[in-house]
Scaffold this motif. Sequence first.
Motif, PDB file in Angstrom:
ATOM      1  N   ARG A  55       0.844  -1.197   0.000  1.00 10.44           N
ATOM      2  CA  ARG A  55       0.000   0.000   0.000  1.00 10.44           C
ATOM      3  C   ARG A  55       0.880   1.248   0.000  1.00 10.44           C
ATOM      4  N   THR A  56       0.432   2.279  -0.727  1.00  8.75           N
ATOM      5  CA  THR A  56       1.132   3.556  -0.778  1.00  8.75           C
ATOM      6  C   THR A  56       0.363   4.558   0.069  1.00  8.75           C
ATOM      7  N   VAL A  57       1.034   5.139   1.050  1.00  7.91           N
ATOM      8  CA  VAL A  57       0.383   6.071   1.975  1.00  7.91           C
ATOM      9  C   VAL A  57       1.311   7.246   2.260  1.00  7.91           C
ATOM     10  N   LEU A  58       0.764   8.297   2.828  1.00  7.72           N
ATOM     11  CA  LEU A  58       1.601   9.387   3.328  1.00  7.72           C
ATOM     12  C   LEU A  58       2.458   8.864   4.473  1.00  7.72           C
ATOM     13  N   ALA A  59       3.687   9.326   4.558  1.00  9.19           N
ATOM     14  CA  ALA A  59       4.611   8.806   5.569  1.00  9.19           C
ATOM     15  C   ALA A  59       4.024   8.921   6.974  1.00  9.19           C
ATOM     16  N   GLY A  60       3.334  10.005   7.242  1.00  7.95           N
ATOM     17  CA  GLY A  60       2.765  10.194   8.569  1.00  7.95           C
ATOM     18  C   GLY A  60       1.621   9.256   8.885  1.00  7.95           C
ATOM     19  N   ASP A  61       1.051   8.625   7.850  1.00 10.54           N
ATOM     20  CA  ASP A  61      -0.065   7.699   8.053  1.00 10.54           C
ATOM     21  C   ASP A  61       0.377   6.239   8.071  1.00 10.54           C
ATOM     22  N   ALA A  62       1.657   5.983   7.907  1.00  9.26           N
ATOM     23  CA  ALA A  62       2.156   4.604   7.840  1.00  9.26           C
ATOM     24  C   ALA A  62       1.997   3.914   9.193  1.00  9.26           C
ATOM     25  N   THR A  63       1.551   2.679   9.157  1.00  5.88           N
ATOM     26  CA  THR A  63       1.355   1.909  10.389  1.00  5.88           C
ATOM     27  C   THR A  63       2.091   0.573  10.366  1.00  5.88           C
ATOM     28  N   GLY A  64       2.730   0.244   9.232  1.00  6.84           N
ATOM     29  CA  GLY A  64       3.387  -1.047   9.084  1.00  6.84           C
ATOM     30  C   GLY A  64       4.893  -0.941   9.057  1.00  6.84           C
ATOM     31  N   THR A  65       5.513  -1.496   8.017  1.00  7.63           N
ATOM     32  CA  THR A  65       6.974  -1.533   7.939  1.00  7.63           C
ATOM     33  C   THR A  65       7.598  -0.156   7.788  1.00  7.63           C
ATOM     34  N   CYS A  66       6.828   0.845   7.334  1.00  3.20           N
ATOM     35  CA  CYS A  66       7.361   2.203   7.147  1.00  3.20           C
ATOM     36  C   CYS A  66       6.976   3.166   8.265  1.00  3.20           C
ATOM     37  N   LYS A  67       6.459   2.634   9.342  1.00  4.70           N
ATOM     38  CA  LYS A  67       6.030   3.515  10.437  1.00  4.70           C
ATOM     39  C   LYS A  67       7.213   4.322  10.971  1.00  4.70           C
ATOM     40  N   GLY A  68       7.001   5.636  11.091  1.00  6.88           N
ATOM     41  CA  GLY A  68       8.034   6.499  11.665  1.00  6.88           C
ATOM     42  C   GLY A  68       9.034   7.052  10.673  1.00  6.88           C
ATOM     43  N   MET A  69       8.879   6.779   9.359  1.00  6.13           N
ATOM     44  CA  MET A  69       9.814   7.304   8.363  1.00  6.13           C
ATOM     45  C   MET A  69       9.548   8.792   8.105  1.00  6.13           C
ATOM     46  N   THR A  70      10.607   9.561   7.862  1.00 10.91           N
ATOM     47  CA  THR A  70      10.448  11.018   7.722  1.00 10.91           C
ATOM     48  C   THR A  70      11.172  11.620   6.519  1.00 10.91           C
ATOM     49  N   SER A  71      12.045  10.861   5.836  1.00 17.73           N
ATOM     50  CA  SER A  71      12.876  11.466   4.788  1.00 17.73           C
ATOM     51  C   SER A  71      12.130  11.703   3.482  1.00 17.73           C
ATOM     52  N   GLU A  72      10.985  11.046   3.275  1.00 14.33           N
ATOM     53  CA  GLU A  72      10.151  11.260   2.097  1.00 14.33           C
ATOM     54  C   GLU A  72       8.709  11.403   2.532  1.00 14.33           C
TER      55      GLU A  72
END
Length: 342
Positions: A207-224
Amino acid sequence: MKRRLIGFAVTLAVLGAGWYGFQLQYPAAKTGRACSGMLSVDSVLDLAGKSQLSLLGLGFDVSSWQFDVSDDVEEPAGLATRCIVDGVEISIETTAGAHNAYGVYTFQRDQNSFAMPLNAGWQGLMATDRDEATASVLLSCKNWTQREGSGILVAADSPYDVEVTEAIRLKLARAVTGTAQRAAEKTGCVTELGDEGKLTAPPATARTVLAGDATGTCKGMTSESKVQETDAARSPVEECVLVGGLQLTAEYGPFSDRSDAVVNGKYGGHDTPSGVDRSTAWTAATCEGALGIGYYDASPVEGSDRKFTSDPLSKEERADLEHFAEQSAARHGCGAPAPLPS
């Protein structure tokens, strides 16, 4: 009279032998003998599109063979083995001697090729393309040393020339988890199993989501600002794509870049537990049992001309890789990942 009884007995024996030979050709009987007798017969037949009650074995092709592994591993009797059951290919081996972690089909980077975690407590994954799917399950055997293989790896592919639907993905998940359980029973592996009754078909795409909405493997990412992610689960491979930036990957045990990484004490094919080269930045953590080494890396998104030696990680990207590695290591009960070089 005695001669008649003898003749009758001989006739019964011949008929019995014929009936027994006929039974051996049933699809269920053929499947039960394949892969050293370690297959979950009902679920594999279901995946192959054959009823377990079928009496017609003509045209139902089954082949099975064992293969050699590293001299550093003493695999239990019956391993390593591979078989093809009417178009379904399955391999069963130990994790320390694994050659087939991802199954037969090595998937390439595109939206459909993410490693999607199995659920219901299984340490496993599935990758799906339009024409094929592959699933793998990793079991850590508490009573096995590394010399004995540490654990069991089962990989299976969807049937040849069959469209990969949600129903096929669920059947594949059941076949690979059921076979893993059967293999553990046959080899005396003491392990923790997931709940086969609660399995669902993994989604076919990330799934493609806004970084701030990530709840899975990309939770907490901020560089993009956007990310592509999967659910965060006990999967031996985890992926997170920072859209427009980096691809982050976590791999454990036989899923690392080299299958002998744990045996040789290396880290995803590298000699150091963290570093940066022309194509990747990486860190690693020490894990228990079949997970061996947890390897976490960041590489440019496919199609990018970026090289890390001339364009090192930004402060935000460095923080994202460290955060990704720490979250994944914690989910898998591993130690803290090695610090990235300054």
